[in-house]
Design an enzyme around this catalytic site. Structure first.
Site, PDB file in Angstrom:
ATOM      1  N   GLU A 413       0.818  -1.218   0.000  1.00  0.00           N
ATOM      2  CA  GLU A 413       0.000   0.000   0.000  1.00  0.00           C
ATOM      3  C   GLU A 413       0.849   1.265   0.000  1.00  0.00           C
ATOM      4  O   GLU A 413       0.500   2.267  -0.634  1.00  0.00           O
ATOM      5  CB  GLU A 413      -0.949   0.000   1.194  1.00  0.00           C
ATOM      6  N   GLN A 435      -7.132  -1.800  -1.915  1.00  0.00           N
ATOM      7  CA  GLN A 435      -8.199  -2.779  -2.118  1.00  0.00           C
ATOM      8  C   GLN A 435      -9.405  -2.581  -1.191  1.00  0.00           C
ATOM      9  O   GLN A 435     -10.548  -2.733  -1.599  1.00  0.00           O
ATOM     10  CB  GLN A 435      -7.635  -4.184  -1.947  1.00  0.00           C
ATOM     11  N   PHE A 436      -9.159  -2.246   0.059  1.00  0.00           N
ATOM     12  CA  PHE A 436     -10.207  -1.920   1.029  1.00  0.00           C
ATOM     13  C   PHE A 436      -9.731  -0.752   1.873  1.00  0.00           C
ATOM     14  O   PHE A 436      -8.526  -0.621   2.144  1.00  0.00           O
ATOM     15  CB  PHE A 436     -10.509  -3.111   1.950  1.00  0.00           C
ATOM     16  N   ALA A 437     -10.674   0.053   2.350  1.00  0.00           N
ATOM     17  CA  ALA A 437     -10.308   1.185   3.196  1.00  0.00           C
ATOM     18  C   ALA A 437      -9.536   0.728   4.427  1.00  0.00           C
ATOM     19  O   ALA A 437      -8.652   1.448   4.921  1.00  0.00           O
ATOM     20  CB  ALA A 437     -11.559   1.949   3.624  1.00  0.00           C
ATOM     21  N   ASP A 438      -9.847  -0.469   4.927  1.00  0.00           N
ATOM     22  CA  ASP A 438      -9.150  -0.992   6.106  1.00  0.00           C
ATOM     23  C   ASP A 438      -7.647  -1.132   5.879  1.00  0.00           C
ATOM     24  O   ASP A 438      -6.877  -1.182   6.841  1.00  0.00           O
ATOM     25  CB  ASP A 438      -9.704  -2.373   6.464  1.00  0.00           C
ATOM     26  N   ILE A 440      -5.746   0.942   4.041  1.00  0.00           N
ATOM     27  CA  ILE A 440      -5.102   2.191   3.618  1.00  0.00           C
ATOM     28  C   ILE A 440      -4.009   2.611   4.589  1.00  0.00           C
ATOM     29  O   ILE A 440      -3.129   3.397   4.245  1.00  0.00           O
ATOM     30  CB  ILE A 440      -6.146   3.321   3.471  1.00  0.00           C
ATOM     31  N   PRO A 442      -1.155   1.405   5.868  1.00  0.00           N
ATOM     32  CA  PRO A 442       0.264   1.414   5.491  1.00  0.00           C
ATOM     33  C   PRO A 442       0.615   2.484   4.463  1.00  0.00           C
ATOM     34  O   PRO A 442       1.782   2.858   4.331  1.00  0.00           O
ATOM     35  CB  PRO A 442       0.490   0.006   4.902  1.00  0.00           C
ATOM     36  N   HIS A 482     -12.796  -5.427   6.437  1.00  0.00           N
ATOM     37  CA  HIS A 482     -13.257  -5.109   5.081  1.00  0.00           C
ATOM     38  C   HIS A 482     -14.465  -4.178   5.099  1.00  0.00           C
ATOM     39  O   HIS A 482     -15.187  -4.090   4.105  1.00  0.00           O
ATOM     40  CB  HIS A 482     -13.620  -6.392   4.316  1.00  0.00           C
TER      41      HIS A 482
END
Length: 690
Positions: A413, A435-438, A440, A442, A482
């Site tokens: 990321e 891929q998912f907001a969770d 973000i 890194p 997710h």
């Protein structure tokens, strides 16, 4: 070595040494702002800088003032930054000494450099990746075309990333090295190893030196040299640079050097160093003086070069002291580059047979952009040809535009986000995806440190043109990793724009506007709205807007407008994303009393639309999916309360998710945690009856 090369190298070393001495002699005057100097590192830095050409991109670090001299900067230029003067050519007095950013036709290009140790490695590697992409696509290199030097114009550009050895322990360095080795990028990593972090030394903090570490990356060659020996440094780098220009592959040069001055002016070497005598025995200055003697230079000629450097440095310092400071008004420039999209344009609802789902509106927008513009490329995890994104948001794009334009990255990321700085710098316009907001988190280091501050701290020279797509929100038992909402963190990063659309037409219009905007944009795309499978979200489908449709940032949509009614209770609901659908569904049966504002963008924020509406209705409910405590929505309530206080008939209220650490997997627990139409209805009743 040619005598003129050796003479120039010595003159540069003399200048760098004279600057360090002058700063120490005038410590009280210059230490108002923290600085570091290259003393001990001058030989390797000059040897490198002397061989760069205008089409090259350089990413120095905070000790590289000798390198800056060697690419053609005057001591006066550097001193303007040292003293934080208005005409500091790098940042206009905004950032520290030796934090350059340069965009001049006759010099290597230097995007914004931050203080975060090692973080420049990812943007630098992104620039090298952009260079290779342009070569594959046959895109002309403007920096080479505009170079005033005929003899170097045909040289292929390289990227140079300069680092201290201590920074190589950063995890983001591994991401950069991995991509450089995987993609075989034309980049030189110069690691200047002086054996120290600040007060921690190499034995305490590093299991191996940078060259040994690089051996773990297949395809990244590494060389160790004596960086205090000018001739050895110059000749080694000459071969390395030639190899990178011709063979287009990465090489790391590990240069052992002494640190002969303080870590910075604020951390004095006398406080912790126990190796000063040994370090002084490796001073590059007497080494190059002896090399001059060995090459036939007289003592008088050497002395003249030294004296000329000292005289020039003193004169430049006196001139810099007289330069103007910034004015208070200078604070407020270049936070963003001007955008060409200031109004809604194109056809939002052309005559078409069917509405399309939100994910397709985004897909069609990206396809239209890529068809028109070779400078656009798309990358991230799993967006390549096999899958086309876990939400099919990039489906068919790799097949249509090729694996060089639409490709998978490793699980990196930080690299995905930070590489856009270098990509943008070389003239590309990347669209990237987390891929998912969770996941973000890194990437936040790069988003905050490198991406968001580039325009402001480079005084407008290097805005970062990029789009970061982030699927977000709770949907269908996605579970704790997710389903998160992250907008409150993002809205606290100044220097980025943030969109959070609730329907396909808005997403397409904002995507097109974001692409044309020279600034970094994050688009939050609620995965529960992508296909309108959640009950009550059919409003997210849209007639696909025309290809030229653009929607400006900072313009909310008054989705359900009412008139002022003194005899009835009225209210405003302010929301975005999934909240828009909860609000619309919850207002069923009383729409003549409830005005609904869909923000569409969280920054810039349409304060005018919000305030106008609340003043008219007298009551306000903010609907969000985020947990309420310390959130963007809570801050929005505070702004409304402050600016509309005398018009309010009730406190500004808010409804959001429960304040729990994560969204549980179990569907009952998930629905208990997040808002719903029924919960919003109950809150409407509470506010109306207040």
């Amino acid at each position: 070595m040619k005598k003129e090369t050796l003479q120039k190298g010595f003159s540069l070393l003399c200048t760098a040494k004279a600057m360090t001495t002058l700063y120490e002699d005038n410590f009280k005057q210059v230490s108002k702002y923290v600085h570091a100097t290259s003393r001990g590192h001058e030989a390797i830095q000059c040897a490198l800088g002397m061989q760069l050409v205008p089409q090259d991109y350089a990413f120095p670090y905070y000790r590289d003032d000798a390198m800056l001299l060697s690419i053609g900067m005057r001591p006066y230029d550097l001193m303007l930054q040292l003293l934080a003067k208005k005409d500091d050519p790098f940042s206009g007095g905004r950032t520290y000494y030796c934090h350059p950013s340069l965009k001049e036709a006759d010099k290597p290009k230097i995007p914004h450099q931050s203080s975060a140790t090692g973080m420049q490695t990812i943007p630098a590697t992104g620039a090298a990746m952009g260079m290779k992409y342009k070569e594959v696509q046959g895109i002309e290199d403007q920096a080479a075309k505009n170079s005033p030097f005929d003899e170097t114009r045909d040289l292929k550009p390289i990227t140079v990333c300069s680092l201290g050895d201590a920074s190589v322990t950063e995890g983001e360095i591994a991401e950069a090295f991995q991509m450089a080795a995987l993609k075989q990028l034309p980049i030189l990593y110069l690691v200047q190893d002086n054996g120290w972090d600040i007060s921690a030394n190499a034995a305490e903090t590093r299991a191996q030196n940078a060259a040994e570490y690089a051996e773990g990356f297949k395809g990244l060659d590494a060389i160790s040299i004596d960086g205090a020996n000018f001739i050895e440094s110059y000749e080694t780098l000459e071969k390395v640079i030639k190899t990178i220009r011709e063979e287009r592959r990465p090489i790391l040069v590990h240069a052992k050097v002494p640190l002969l001055n303080h870590h910075t002016s604020g951390v004095r070497m006398e406080w912790y160093r126990d190796d000063l005598e040994e370090a002084r025995s490796r001073d590059p200055y007497p080494v190059i003086k002896q090399q001059l003697v060995d090459n036939g230079f007289s003592a008088e000629a050497i002395s003249t070069i030294e004296k000329d450097a000292i005289t020039q440095v003193k004169a430049d310092f006196e001139e810099a002291l007289k330069a103007e400071d910034p004015t208070p008004a200078d604070l407020f420039t270049h936070d963003f580059a001007p955008t060409p999209i200031t109004s809604e344009q194109g056809e939002r609802s052309p005559e078409r047979e069917d509405k399309v789902v939100m994910v397709d509106c985004a897909l069609f927008a990206v396809e239209e952009i890529m068809r028109k513009d070779k400078e656009c490329l798309l990358y991230g995890q799993d967006v390549g040809g096999r899958l086309g994104g876990v939400f099919r948001e990039a489906a068919t794009l790799a097949q249509k535009f090729g694996d060089d334009r639409v490709f998978n990255t490793p699980i990196q990321e930080a690299f995905i986000v930070g590489s856009t700085v270098g990509m943008s710098a070389v003239g590309l316009k990347p669209i990237v995806e987390v891929q998912f907001a969770d996941y973000i988190w890194p990437g936040l280091n790069q988003l905050f440190t490198e991406v968001s501050r580039s325009c402001y701290l480079s005084n407008g020279k290097w805005p970062v043109s990029m789009i970061l797509r982030v699927p977000i929100g709770a949907y269908g038992s996605g579970g704790p990793y997710h389903s998160s909402s992250v907008e409150s963190v993002l809205t606290n990063i100044r220097g980025i724009k943030i969109a959070y659309p609730s329907n396909g037409a808005d997403l397409k219009g904002l995507m097109k506007a974001a692409y044309l905007d020279p600034n970094p944009v994050v688009i939050l795309e609620h995965k529960g709205l992508y296909w309108s499978k959640v009950p009550g979200t059919k409003g997210a489908t849209s007639v696909e807007p025309s290809e030229d449709y653009v929607l400006p940032f900072g313009k909310a949509n008054v989705l359900q407008e009412i008139w002022k009614q003194d005899e009835k209770e009225t209210m405003t609901m302010i929301t975005y994303g999934m909240g828009t659908h909860w609000a619309m569904n919850a207002s069923e049966g009383q729409r003549e009393n409830i005005e609904i504002i869909d923000l569409r963008t969280l920054f810039p924020l349409d304060e005018e639309a919000i305030i106008t509406s609340v003043k008219k209705t007298g009551k306000c409910l903010v609907v969000t999916e985020e947990p309420v405590n310390n959130s963007f929505a809570r801050a929005l309530c505070g702004m409304i309360q402050e600016k509309c206080f005398k018009y309010l008939d009730a406190p500004v209220m808010i409804i959001g998710s429960e304040n729990m650490p994560a969204i549980p997997l179990n569907s009952i627990l998930e629905q208990t945690m997040i808002p719903s139409t029924e919960k919003v209805k109950a809150k409407i009743a509470e506010l109306m009856n207040y």
